[in-house]
Design an enzyme around this catalytic site. Structure first.
Site, PDB file in Angstrom:
ATOM      1  N   ASP A  34       0.833  -1.199   0.000  1.00 47.44           N
ATOM      2  CA  ASP A  34       0.000   0.000   0.000  1.00 47.44           C
ATOM      3  C   ASP A  34       0.867   1.248   0.000  1.00 47.44           C
ATOM      4  OD1 ASP A  34      -1.973  -1.811   0.204  1.00 47.44           O
ATOM      5  OD2 ASP A  34      -2.742  -1.135   2.158  1.00 47.44           O
ATOM      6  N   GLU A  36       3.875   1.647  -1.246  1.00 45.22           N
ATOM      7  CA  GLU A  36       4.424   1.916  -2.580  1.00 45.22           C
ATOM      8  C   GLU A  36       3.348   2.483  -3.493  1.00 45.22           C
ATOM      9  OE1 GLU A  36       7.615  -1.272  -3.935  1.00 45.22           O
ATOM     10  OE2 GLU A  36       6.097  -2.130  -2.594  1.00 45.22           O
ATOM     11  N   TYR A  37       2.150   1.948  -3.354  1.00 39.95           N
ATOM     12  CA  TYR A  37       1.037   2.445  -4.159  1.00 39.95           C
ATOM     13  C   TYR A  37       0.794   3.928  -3.861  1.00 39.95           C
ATOM     14  CZ  TYR A  37      -3.653   3.180  -5.932  1.00 39.95           C
ATOM     15  OH  TYR A  37      -4.736   3.696  -6.589  1.00 39.95           O
ATOM     16  N   ASP A  38       0.747   4.243  -2.565  1.00 40.92           N
ATOM     17  CA  ASP A  38       0.504   5.632  -2.170  1.00 40.92           C
ATOM     18  C   ASP A  38       1.583   6.552  -2.719  1.00 40.92           C
ATOM     19  OD1 ASP A  38      -1.736   4.927  -0.845  1.00 40.92           O
ATOM     20  OD2 ASP A  38      -0.809   4.887   1.148  1.00 40.92           O
ATOM     21  N   SER A  83     -35.768  -6.420 -17.077  1.00 41.36           N
ATOM     22  CA  SER A  83     -35.727  -7.191 -15.832  1.00 41.36           C
ATOM     23  C   SER A  83     -35.724  -8.673 -16.162  1.00 41.36           C
ATOM     24  CB  SER A  83     -36.890  -6.812 -14.941  1.00 41.36           C
ATOM     25  OG  SER A  83     -38.070  -6.923 -15.687  1.00 41.36           O
ATOM     26  N   LEU A  84     -35.693  -9.500 -15.133  1.00 39.44           N
ATOM     27  CA  LEU A  84     -35.647 -10.944 -15.339  1.00 39.44           C
ATOM     28  C   LEU A  84     -36.906 -11.580 -14.800  1.00 39.44           C
ATOM     29  CD1 LEU A  84     -32.014 -11.762 -14.106  1.00 39.44           C
ATOM     30  CD2 LEU A  84     -32.834 -11.840 -16.457  1.00 39.44           C
ATOM     31  N   GLU A 117     -24.527 -17.965 -13.792  1.00 38.43           N
ATOM     32  CA  GLU A 117     -23.689 -17.067 -12.992  1.00 38.43           C
ATOM     33  C   GLU A 117     -24.436 -16.650 -11.740  1.00 38.43           C
ATOM     34  OE1 GLU A 117     -23.433 -14.680 -16.485  1.00 38.43           O
ATOM     35  OE2 GLU A 117     -24.690 -13.127 -15.654  1.00 38.43           O
ATOM     36  N   LYS A 119     -26.408 -14.264  -9.063  1.00 38.00           N
ATOM     37  CA  LYS A 119     -27.276 -13.094  -9.086  1.00 38.00           C
ATOM     38  C   LYS A 119     -26.859 -12.199  -7.920  1.00 38.00           C
ATOM     39  CE  LYS A 119     -32.086 -11.675  -9.615  1.00 38.00           C
ATOM     40  NZ  LYS A 119     -31.891 -10.435  -8.914  1.00 38.00           N
ATOM     41  N   ASP A 121     -26.646  -9.234  -5.362  1.00 39.19           N
ATOM     42  CA  ASP A 121     -27.699  -8.453  -4.736  1.00 39.19           C
ATOM     43  C   ASP A 121     -27.163  -7.057  -4.426  1.00 39.19           C
ATOM     44  OD1 ASP A 121     -30.076  -7.830  -3.651  1.00 39.19           O
ATOM     45  OD2 ASP A 121     -29.846  -9.030  -1.835  1.00 39.19           O
ATOM     46  N   ARG A 140     -30.430   2.357 -12.552  1.00 40.86           N
ATOM     47  CA  ARG A 140     -31.442   1.756 -13.408  1.00 40.86           C
ATOM     48  C   ARG A 140     -32.666   2.652 -13.570  1.00 40.86           C
ATOM     49  NH1 ARG A 140     -35.823  -1.455 -13.514  1.00 40.86           N
ATOM     50  NH2 ARG A 140     -35.756  -3.224 -14.931  1.00 40.86           N
ATOM     51  N   GLU A 177     -23.668  -4.593 -11.232  1.00 38.15           N
ATOM     52  CA  GLU A 177     -24.262  -4.405  -9.924  1.00 38.15           C
ATOM     53  C   GLU A 177     -23.212  -3.838  -8.973  1.00 38.15           C
ATOM     54  OE1 GLU A 177     -27.287  -5.688 -10.611  1.00 38.15           O
ATOM     55  OE2 GLU A 177     -28.192  -5.718  -8.644  1.00 38.15           O
ATOM     56  N   TYR A 229     -21.920  -7.892 -15.827  1.00 43.11           N
ATOM     57  CA  TYR A 229     -22.402  -9.102 -16.496  1.00 43.11           C
ATOM     58  C   TYR A 229     -23.183  -8.831 -17.764  1.00 43.11           C
ATOM     59  CZ  TYR A 229     -26.158  -7.328 -13.621  1.00 43.11           C
ATOM     60  OH  TYR A 229     -27.045  -6.486 -13.024  1.00 43.11           O
ATOM     61  N   LYS A 317     -33.983 -18.200  -7.984  1.00 38.56           N
ATOM     62  CA  LYS A 317     -33.740 -17.622  -6.653  1.00 38.56           C
ATOM     63  C   LYS A 317     -33.579 -18.670  -5.559  1.00 38.56           C
ATOM     64  CE  LYS A 317     -35.647 -13.248  -6.938  1.00 38.56           C
ATOM     65  NZ  LYS A 317     -35.363 -12.026  -6.258  1.00 38.56           N
ATOM     66  N   CYS A 411     -37.250   6.423  31.544  1.00 36.82           N
ATOM     67  CA  CYS A 411     -35.995   5.770  31.186  1.00 36.82           C
ATOM     68  C   CYS A 411     -35.750   4.617  32.169  1.00 36.82           C
ATOM     69  CB  CYS A 411     -34.857   6.779  31.266  1.00 36.82           C
ATOM     70  SG  CYS A 411     -33.237   6.011  31.193  1.00 36.82           S
ATOM     71  N   CYS A 414     -32.647   5.612  34.643  1.00 38.47           N
ATOM     72  CA  CYS A 414     -32.663   6.668  35.656  1.00 38.47           C
ATOM     73  C   CYS A 414     -34.066   7.108  36.060  1.00 38.47           C
ATOM     74  CB  CYS A 414     -31.868   7.880  35.163  1.00 38.47           C
ATOM     75  SG  CYS A 414     -32.646   8.685  33.758  1.00 38.47           S
ATOM     76  N   CYS A 429     -34.295   9.619  26.532  1.00 39.82           N
ATOM     77  CA  CYS A 429     -34.168  10.040  27.917  1.00 39.82           C
ATOM     78  C   CYS A 429     -33.400  11.359  27.917  1.00 39.82           C
ATOM     79  CB  CYS A 429     -33.400   8.975  28.702  1.00 39.82           C
ATOM     80  SG  CYS A 429     -32.751   9.594  30.268  1.00 39.82           S
ATOM     81  N   CYS A 434     -27.987  10.504  33.273  1.00 39.41           N
ATOM     82  CA  CYS A 434     -28.496   9.124  33.259  1.00 39.41           C
ATOM     83  C   CYS A 434     -27.331   8.136  33.229  1.00 39.41           C
ATOM     84  CB  CYS A 434     -29.387   8.954  32.031  1.00 39.41           C
ATOM     85  SG  CYS A 434     -29.806   7.251  31.668  1.00 39.41           S
TER      86      CYS A 434
HETATM   87  S1  IVH Z   1     -28.728 -10.213 -16.409  1.00 39.14           S
HETATM   88  C1  IVH Z   1     -32.510  -8.472 -18.865  1.00 39.14           C
HETATM   89  N1  IVH Z   1     -27.103 -11.145 -14.623  1.00 39.14           N
HETATM   90  O1  IVH Z   1     -30.981  -8.782 -11.252  1.00 39.14           O
HETATM   91  C2  IVH Z   1     -31.827  -8.213 -17.595  1.00 39.14           C
HETATM   92  N2  IVH Z   1     -28.762  -9.606 -13.926  1.00 39.14           N
HETATM   93  O2  IVH Z   1     -33.816  -9.257 -11.081  1.00 39.14           O
HETATM   94  C3  IVH Z   1     -30.462  -8.795 -17.660  1.00 39.14           C
HETATM   95  N3  IVH Z   1     -28.645  -9.022 -11.548  1.00 39.14           N
HETATM   96  O3  IVH Z   1     -31.968  -6.136 -13.354  1.00 39.14           O
HETATM   97  C4  IVH Z   1     -29.927  -8.969 -16.343  1.00 39.14           C
HETATM   98  N4  IVH Z   1     -26.926 -10.290 -11.061  1.00 39.14           N
HETATM   99  O4  IVH Z   1     -29.899  -5.806 -11.852  1.00 39.14           O
HETATM  100  C5  IVH Z   1     -28.146 -10.339 -14.858  1.00 39.14           C
HETATM  101  N5  IVH Z   1     -25.568 -12.024 -13.163  1.00 39.14           N
HETATM  102  C6  IVH Z   1     -26.581 -11.225 -13.387  1.00 39.14           C
HETATM  103  C7  IVH Z   1     -27.191 -10.461 -12.377  1.00 39.14           C
HETATM  104  C8  IVH Z   1     -28.285  -9.656 -12.683  1.00 39.14           C
HETATM  105  C9  IVH Z   1     -27.806  -9.431 -10.591  1.00 39.14           C
HETATM  106  C10 IVH Z   1     -29.770  -8.094 -11.334  1.00 39.14           C
HETATM  107  C11 IVH Z   1     -29.949  -7.084 -12.437  1.00 39.14           C
HETATM  108  C12 IVH Z   1     -31.331  -7.324 -12.971  1.00 39.14           C
HETATM  109  C13 IVH Z   1     -31.976  -7.948 -11.793  1.00 39.14           C
HETATM  110  C14 IVH Z   1     -33.191  -8.738 -12.207  1.00 39.14           C
END
Ligand code: IVH
Length: 669
Positions: A34, A36-38, A83-84, A117, A119, A121, A140, A177, A229, A317, A411, A414, A429, A434
């Site tokens: 770190d 050296e990086y700094d 969305s998925l 892959e 998902k 969060d 988004r 994400e 992704y 899920k 409280c 006290c 309180c 207290c």
């Molecule tokens: S592909 C058409 N891959 O999950 C949408 N989404 O519930 C393509 N997410 O909106 C999304 N990991 O924000 C994809 N490996 C992954 C993901 C992923 C998390 C999120 C993403 C998406 C949401 C859908």
């Protein structure tokens, strides 16, 4: 250094620093320390200040966070963010697989190639790269239009500011994400708690909260990271498979995560799903499932869309980590500033590998809303799988013997009548004397980032207060050896160790002392700013609310808390007493090593957030000087709105003009 060799070194440093960023933050394989990086970073920064015209917009020094924004701009995604569809069980997933085969006109027993892959969060994000350079980052939003958060995203070191390729696509949107790892999230919450600031329910909220800050320095101070992704609009890049795209992302410098696979057929997907499920608790970040995608873009196209979701992809899920247990009791915790928080004492239970025995009930409003009673069987979850929380009551299990709970009007420590201020959810309180509050205040005072009394833990603090050896903060410095020796568990050696540890804090830096006082809303960072700004405790005590408000990092609420704190006679006498025991060391003025060493500034116009005094102090703290008129000797003109003749003169004389944002950028680090 000649300007030619400076340029060469500058480019070299930019690449070096980015390379080491990538090794550290993306590959998890640092090559240098770190320190050296700094050193490299600092060298780059210094060269950029000396040769501002050579500074590149994708220099890694932009990652430290610029000046705060007024608001976020809206940004329309070039291709919508879809969305998925979700599936929640193996059967549902097998149905999906069958549907896909029908759409692709394949036989029922065909084996489709899937890319599987994690998902992640977190908070979904859309990055736009133009000619390989990060142009924009947007949340988004509603899928069509999000908010532009580029300044915050640039601070995330695992995100490439420039694609690592000599042949980048003309334009491309990259989707992923933004997340906080669990350990970083827990640490952040501990810090937030110490500062009495918002506690985040889970890593996702913490990541989102960090990105939605108008001040990029907040995002810069949080250890955010991100996984990538997906792809939106692209001009000049067309991969054939998700697998190929994934490899490209990695080659360009993105972090994609290690857990992914190409599966032939649904059974292989189920295996991956189970494997990851078993590993879920040991992953350093939160996932809520896996994502299964047709690997071939041609097949993805062929499968088409339903509503706003591709029919060739699905989120598979995992069940959320919830368990049921019973509430044995509800107790009230008294915080440092008197907040009374109801806490459920649970029959201990394991939630996702972590034993949980308590869960916060937040406040009366929450208790009433969920109708939580003592004796109830409740569903508990580690929200975002970390902080235990009571989700709901299993009403069918009620026996009629459950007891309703109401936060007492007094409280519990006290007996003082608690007050609920208008607009606040938390009842407090109001009694400064207290004992429970006092224990918390002492604990805060001696904490590592505050006075840092080593080895003085919670239990000993409680004991010292209980035995009335410490009744005021200053009493800590007046403890006698034989008093401590009489306490349970103390021997000659441990007593001496404690006394030495306390003694060692008699000389302390100003900011530590400010932080140690435990003023509401005032965290370590603010304490540092206050120390830097005022330079002495006396000056701080003299300040008015509007003096506080004029400080860059202090908002209205905090300024009011500060003014109230220092206006209180009891606080003032406590401080006076402490200052008879403790000697404060003024903040180190780094004029010697300052980034503006020897530079002459002229200020003109109104800056968006800094006052003149503030800007001057910041310049001086970094070894620079200010002058009132522009001349050949001027190095920088710091110009705000309605800058007049000084600006013209600076332009005539070729003096570099800085906006506040540029100025703050130079100051960081
Ligand atoms: S592909 C058409 N891959 O999950 C949408 N989404 O519930 C393509 N997410 O909106 C999304 N990991 O924000 C994809 N490996 C992954 C993901 C992923 C998390 C999120 C993403 C998406 C949401 C859908």
């Amino acid at each position: 250094m000649s300007s030619k060799s400076a340029e060469k070194r500058l480019r070299e440093l930019e690449q070096l620093v980015e390379k080491h960023n990538h090794r550290y933050h993306v590959l998890d394989a640092p090559e240098i320390s770190d320190l050296e990086y700094d050193r490299l970073f600092k060298e780059l920064e210094t060269l950029e200040i000396k040769h501002p015209d050579l500074k590149s917009p994708t220099s890694p020094t932009v990652r430290v966070g610029g000046a705060p924004l007024e608001s976020f701009k809206k940004s329309r995604h070039e291709a919508p963010m879809l969305s998925l569809m979700n599936t929640y069980s193996e059967e549902e997933f097998l149905d999906f697989d069958m549907r896909v085969k029908k759409l692709l006109e394949l036989s029922d027993d065909a084996q489709v190639e899937y890319h599987v892959e994690l998902k992640f969060d977190g908070l979904s994000m859309n990055l736009t790269y133009a000619d390989g350079v990060l142009e924009k980052a947007a949340t988004r939003g509603d899928g069509e239009v999000g908010e532009e958060v580029t300044a915050n995203i640039r601070t995330i070191r695992s995100i490439p500011l420039r694609l690592n390729t000599s042949n980048p696509p003309k334009r491309i949107e990259i989707r992923g994400e933004v997340i906080l790892q669990i350990a970083d999230f827990e640490k952040l919450n501990q810090e937030q708690e110490k500062r009495e600031e918002k506690i985040f329910a889970n890593p996702r909220n913490a990541a989102a909260g960090s990105i939605r800050q108008l001040d990029p320095r907040i995002a810069a101070s949080r250890p955010l990271t991100a996984f990538w992704y997906g792809m939106g609009a692209a001009d000049g890049y067309q991969p054939k498979t998700i697998g190929e795209f994934h490899d490209t992302l990695q080659a360009w410098g993105f972090k994609t995560g290690k857990n992914w696979k190409i599966c032939q057929g649904a059974q292989a997907v189920l295996e991956f799903y189970r494997e990851i499920h078993a590993e879920r608790d040991s992953l350093p970040f939160e996932i809520d499932g896996i994502v299964v995608k047709l690997n071939s873009f041609r097949q993805l196209d062929q499968a088409g869309f339903v509503a706003r979701a591709p029919r060739g992809m699905v989120a598979f899920k995992y069940p959320s980590r919830q368990v049921t247990t019973t509430i044995d009791d509800i107790i009230i915790q008294v915080g440092r500033t008197g907040a009374l928080t109801p806490v459920a004492i649970l029959k201990p239970v394991s939630v996702g590998g972590v034993m949980v025995g308590r869960a916060t009930l937040h406040n009366q409003g929450e208790i009433d809303r969920k109708d939580v009673r003592i004796g109830d069987t409740v569903v508990v979850q580690r929200a975002g799988d970390v902080i235990p929380e009571v989700v709901s009551v299993v009403v069918e299990k009620r026996t009629g013997r459950e007891k309703k709970f109401e936060i007492p009007r007094e409280c519990p420590s006290c007996g003082t009548e608690a007050v609920l201020k208008e607009g606040e959810a938390v009842i407090r309180c109001p009694n400064r004397a207290c004992p429970a509050q006092f224990v918390e205040r002492v604990r805060h005072f001696v904490m590592k980032d505050a006075m840092n009394v080593e080895g003085l833990g919670e239990k000993v603090v409680e004991l010292l207060v209980e035995k009335k050896l410490v009744q005021k903060l200053a009493d800590l410095y007046r403890l006698e050896k034989d008093e401590i020796l009489r306490l349970e568990g103390f021997k000659e050696k441990s007593t001496q160790k404690l006394l030495d540890a306390i003694e060692a804090t008699r000389k302390t830096e100003l900011y530590r002392f400010i932080f140690a006082l435990g003023i509401r809303h005032v965290g370590e960072r603010t304490s540092k700013s206050l120390a830097q700004h005022f330079g002495s405790f006396d000056a701080l005590m003299q300040a008015t609310q509007s003096d506080f408000e004029s400080i860059h990092e202090v908002g209205t609420e905090m300024a009011a808390a500060l003014a109230e704190y220092f206006g209180n006679a009891e606080n003032r006498s406590e401080i006076a007493e402490l200052l008879r025991e403790v000697e404060l060391i003024a903040p180190r003025k780094n004029a010697e090593a300052g980034v503006f060493k020897g530079k002459v500034f002229v200020l003109t116009g109104t800056l968006p957030t800094l006052s003149r005094t503030e800007a001057t102090q910041m310049i001086e703290a970094q070894g620079g000087k200010t002058s009132s008129s522009v001349s050949k000797k001027t190095d920088f003109l710091l110009a705000g709105a309605e800058a007049g003749s000084k600006l013209d003169k600076a332009k005539d004389l070729n003096v570099r003009v800085l906006s506040e944002e540029e100025f703050l950028l130079l100051l960081r680090k």
